[in-house]
Design a protein around this motif. Structure first.
Motif, PDB file in Angstrom:
ATOM      1  N   ASP A   7       0.624  -1.229   0.019  1.00  0.00           N
ATOM      2  CA  ASP A   7       0.145   0.037  -0.090  1.00  0.00           C
ATOM      3  C   ASP A   7       0.776   1.253  -0.097  1.00  0.00           C
ATOM      4  OD1 ASP A   7      -1.582   2.269   0.624  1.00  0.00           O
ATOM      5  OD2 ASP A   7      -2.522   1.117   2.364  1.00  0.00           O
ATOM      6  N   PHE A   8       1.078   2.091  -1.166  1.00  0.00           N
ATOM      7  CA  PHE A   8       1.914   2.909  -1.270  1.00  0.00           C
ATOM      8  C   PHE A   8       1.580   4.115  -0.182  1.00  0.00           C
ATOM      9  CE2 PHE A   8       2.816   0.965  -5.287  1.00  0.00           C
ATOM     10  CZ  PHE A   8       4.218   1.016  -5.061  1.00  0.00           C
ATOM     11  N   LEU A   9       0.499   4.322  -0.190  1.00  0.00           N
ATOM     12  CA  LEU A   9      -0.052   5.691   0.921  1.00  0.00           C
ATOM     13  C   LEU A   9       0.466   5.042   2.350  1.00  0.00           C
ATOM     14  CD1 LEU A   9      -1.431   8.120   1.287  1.00  0.00           C
ATOM     15  CD2 LEU A   9      -3.653   6.766   1.592  1.00  0.00           C
ATOM     16  N   ARG A  10       0.374   3.958   2.725  1.00  0.00           N
ATOM     17  CA  ARG A  10       0.970   3.440   3.901  1.00  0.00           C
ATOM     18  C   ARG A  10       2.329   3.617   3.963  1.00  0.00           C
ATOM     19  NH1 ARG A  10       1.311   3.685   8.255  1.00  0.00           N
ATOM     20  NH2 ARG A  10       1.904   2.180   9.572  1.00  0.00           N
ATOM     21  N   TYR A  11       2.974   3.285   2.836  1.00  0.00           N
ATOM     22  CA  TYR A  11       4.480   3.674   2.753  1.00  0.00           C
ATOM     23  C   TYR A  11       4.803   4.980   2.926  1.00  0.00           C
ATOM     24  CZ  TYR A  11       5.917  -1.188   1.505  1.00  0.00           C
ATOM     25  OH  TYR A  11       6.118  -2.533   1.307  1.00  0.00           O
ATOM     26  N   ALA A  12       4.260   5.898   2.278  1.00  0.00           N
ATOM     27  CA  ALA A  12       4.367   7.363   2.615  1.00  0.00           C
ATOM     28  C   ALA A  12       4.135   7.768   4.030  1.00  0.00           C
ATOM     29  CB  ALA A  12       3.414   8.268   1.577  1.00  0.00           C
ATOM     30  N   MET A  39       5.979   8.135  -1.368  1.00  0.00           N
ATOM     31  CA  MET A  39       5.797   9.721  -1.567  1.00  0.00           C
ATOM     32  C   MET A  39       5.631  10.019  -3.000  1.00  0.00           C
ATOM     33  SD  MET A  39       8.480  10.956   1.564  1.00  0.00           S
ATOM     34  CE  MET A  39       8.191  12.824   1.455  1.00  0.00           C
ATOM     35  N   ALA A  40       6.466   9.381  -3.857  1.00  0.00           N
ATOM     36  CA  ALA A  40       6.238   9.722  -5.226  1.00  0.00           C
ATOM     37  C   ALA A  40       4.999   9.547  -5.673  1.00  0.00           C
ATOM     38  CB  ALA A  40       7.284   8.952  -6.199  1.00  0.00           C
ATOM     39  N   ILE A  41       4.366   8.450  -5.365  1.00  0.00           N
ATOM     40  CA  ILE A  41       2.893   8.021  -5.922  1.00  0.00           C
ATOM     41  C   ILE A  41       1.789   8.824  -5.196  1.00  0.00           C
ATOM     42  CG2 ILE A  41       1.280   6.328  -5.508  1.00  0.00           C
ATOM     43  CD1 ILE A  41       3.408   4.339  -6.657  1.00  0.00           C
ATOM     44  N   ASP A  86      -0.509  10.806  -7.746  1.00  0.00           N
ATOM     45  CA  ASP A  86      -1.816  10.399  -7.675  1.00  0.00           C
ATOM     46  C   ASP A  86      -2.841  11.305  -6.804  1.00  0.00           C
ATOM     47  OD1 ASP A  86      -1.128   8.224  -9.288  1.00  0.00           O
ATOM     48  OD2 ASP A  86      -1.741   6.720  -7.601  1.00  0.00           O
ATOM     49  N   LEU A  87      -2.036  11.920  -5.855  1.00  0.00           N
ATOM     50  CA  LEU A  87      -3.126  12.754  -4.876  1.00  0.00           C
ATOM     51  C   LEU A  87      -2.743  14.250  -5.027  1.00  0.00           C
ATOM     52  CD1 LEU A  87      -3.363  10.413  -1.703  1.00  0.00           C
ATOM     53  CD2 LEU A  87      -4.725  10.451  -3.352  1.00  0.00           C
TER      54      LEU A  87
END
Ligand SMILES: [Zn+2]
Ligand SMILES: [Zn+2]
Length: 185
Positions: free
Chosen positions: A2-7, A126-128, A132-133
């Motif tokens: 989950d990329f958001l979780r990674y951010a 963070m890049a995603i 995306d957001l």
């Protein structure tokens, strides 16, 4: 993954004190497979990563005068810094099927150090978020004496505090200030 979780993990990493391996171990308490492999060079590398990432959270992408999207200069600064860091910490994606999560992507090789793994995850996350957001999803706590950073996932990008604790502390401070202002001298 989950990329958001990674951010969000990247924000957590920027916020934790990292004096020694014990600090890093407690930061990774929920990820024992990483916590077990920590070395002193991970601590040094991650302290540097903290310094490198913090400005991304502090860049204020307030709209340019007359504009409504995020400001161009801050956006450029965020993108440039993340790209520089992505080049410095190469991402090596692979598909994994461990645990009950089903097939999913990891971003660092199994042999990567703990620091390299956390850097790759955090930077990809963070890049995603930026792509995306939007670049205006990073922020820092507005409470007095708090320097924590966060990823703003609120629907209207209105997050101001790192935690409920800081939010209620700030509310109490504002209430006291109003009451003091209203009291007769
Ligand atoms: Zn996994
Ligand atoms: Zn705070």
């Amino acid at each position: 993954m989950d990329f958001l979780r990674y951010a969000e993990r990247a924000a957590d990493l920027v916020n934790v004190p990292l004096e020694d391996e014990d600090d890093l171990r407690s930061h990774l308490a929920d990820r024992p497979w990483l916590a077990d492999r920590i070395t002193s060079s991970d601590v040094r590398a991650l302290r540097r990563l903290q310094r490198d990432l913090r400005p991304v959270f502090l860049a204020d992408p307030a709209p340019d005068a007359g504009g409504d999207g995020p400001g161009a200069a801050a956006t450029e600064a965020i993108v440039e810094r993340l790209n520089t860091l992505l080049a410095r910490h190469p991402v090596s994606p692979f598909i994994s099927g461990h645990g009950e999560a089903g097939l999913h992507l990891h971003v660092a090789e199994r042999e990567s150090s703990v620091a390299e793994t956390l850097a790759a995850e955090g930077l990809m996350g963070m890049a995603i978020v930026v792509c995306d957001l939007g670049p205006d999803r990073f922020g820092s706590c507005q409470a007095a004496k708090c320097a924590n950073v966060f990823v703003d996932t609120s629907p209207n990008r209105s997050r101001r505090y790192c935690s409920d604790r800081c939010s209620s502390r700030a509310n109490v401070a504002a209430f006291r200030a109003r009451r003091k202002a209203a009291a007769p001298a």
